[in-house]
Design an enzyme around this catalytic site. Sequence first.
Site, short mmCIF file in Angstrom:
data_model
loop_
_atom_site.label_atom_id
_atom_site.label_comp_id
_atom_site.label_asym_id
_atom_site.label_seq_id
_atom_site.Cartn_x
_atom_site.Cartn_y
_atom_site.Cartn_z
N SER A 74 2.76 111.75 -14.10
CA SER A 74 2.90 112.11 -12.70
C SER A 74 2.49 113.57 -12.52
O SER A 74 1.37 113.94 -12.84
CB SER A 74 4.32 111.84 -12.22
OG SER A 74 4.39 111.87 -10.81
N GLU A 83 2.26 101.06 -9.34
CA GLU A 83 2.89 102.37 -9.26
C GLU A 83 3.92 102.48 -8.14
O GLU A 83 5.06 102.91 -8.35
CB GLU A 83 1.81 103.44 -9.07
CG GLU A 83 0.85 103.61 -10.22
CD GLU A 83 1.33 104.61 -11.25
OE1 GLU A 83 2.46 105.09 -11.14
OE2 GLU A 83 0.54 104.90 -12.19
N HIS A 132 5.98 103.39 -10.99
CA HIS A 132 5.72 104.78 -11.33
C HIS A 132 6.82 105.33 -12.23
O HIS A 132 8.01 105.17 -11.96
CB HIS A 132 5.64 105.60 -10.04
CG HIS A 132 5.13 106.99 -10.24
ND1 HIS A 132 3.86 107.26 -10.67
CD2 HIS A 132 5.74 108.19 -10.06
CE1 HIS A 132 3.69 108.58 -10.75
NE2 HIS A 132 4.82 109.16 -10.38
#
Length: 504
Positions: free
Chosen positions: A210, A326, A412
């Site tokens: 990320s 995600e 995610h």
Amino acid sequence: MKRSLVTLALLLVAAGPADDGPVARTDGGNVRGSTVAGITSFKGIPYAAPPVGPLRWHAPRPAAAWTGTRDARRYGNDCIQARLPGDVANTDLPMSEDCLFLNVWTPRGDGRAKRPVMVYIHGGGFSTGSGSSAILDGSRLAARGVVVVTFNYRLGRFGFFAHPALTREAAGGATGNWGLMDQIAALKWVRRNIIAFGGDPANVTIFGESAGGESVDRLMVSPVAKGLFAKTIAASGGGRDNWPDLRMAEAKGVAFAARERAGNLAALRALPADKVQGGINLLNGDEAHYSGPITDGRIVTGGADALFAAGKARGIRYIVGSNSDELGFIPAPFLTGFVAKATAALGAGAGAVRTAYGSTAAYDRHIPSDFTFSEPARALAARQAKAGAPVWLYRFGYVSEDKRATLAGASHASDVPFQFDNLAAAGGKVSTADMGAAKLVADYWTQFAKTGDPNGKGLPAWPRFDARAGTMLLIDNYKAAVTTANVPELEAIAAVRDGARATR
């Protein structure tokens, strides 16, 4: 004399009474760690001076040296942030502006080995996160024969803040991206000191997820970070977005100062920490008064996409990828904002992209994830491969067995405990199949750190990325298999973006 001191430092890792823990010598002084199951950890080592008082919004300064032996058996403070409830990356550590600490895990040995080094940059949208999270414990990676480093960096408005007065104070130097400066300072600490922990400063891999993955991409093309690492892994880091320039960030800094009635730098630096933090996290961007990371012209000289295309990361071996779903965990009513943002960015090309998905429902369901993560990973892989570097592209789609009833794909950050082989620290039931998937990912990652190639004995073959074939490794609930990323949806997104980039 220098060689003798290095030898002494190496021997200190293995020396010291077992009941007190091993000692290593850094350029700041001795640190004492602890050993469990053959892995020695050193925690809470300062890599820079506390960025407090006049050092708030200042480039990191060297940490003060200490006398005696510093206890490095406990984590240091987390950086100040507004933690998100339920985030498995949260800790219960105290938060403070005095937070520039790092942690090291190394296999216990004679101290003379020069092992591959893996330095992790945590995620959290540049506003939350910690290098001391339980899911980032480096023990299980270190057991594979590498040295692991995690660290904190300044977050939110402490880490990313520009103001004309700060620009003048910097006198032509870098300004605004204080958190990125911290990342670079941590990497410089590794280069100077990691040999004392059995690591090889010439064989450093940086990896992150990320915001950490996005940091990896930005550091790869930063002139300030050259030579600090040899290999990189960027997970779910995006890379096709452009950060605001310094003038835009300064305007937001001026608006913040006006709101807080801080008329000069002294007043800004005297503001209480909670005023500076201001509740900023992934749910609250305070966009009128907070810029986030900045294209500052010194550390970040442009968009990652354009700099990759210009060959600025030439020669760096690269693993890049994303997760299969995600943003799929976001409830449909809240996902509409992400759909609108992607659609606006696509502009006149949105209709062609929607057609590629086959239906409006499929577009609305998948465009946020594909636009933000999957297509940028493919694009950066292509840019880096064209520059002549070995590249491996992946898609992580494994969902833990106890979550498959509620999740259609890997969401995610769900891959992070797999990267560290730390599923137990993430909570929930862990099955034999789950452990096998975590072993696979951690084995690929450490093999890459050791050799510059994720392939190794007993691992499913992972061919290098080829843009014409879209070569990609898919790790899903069933197996790891080679497939293609050249699917109509991603190609349609790429066509719009590349066309827009060509006209700028």
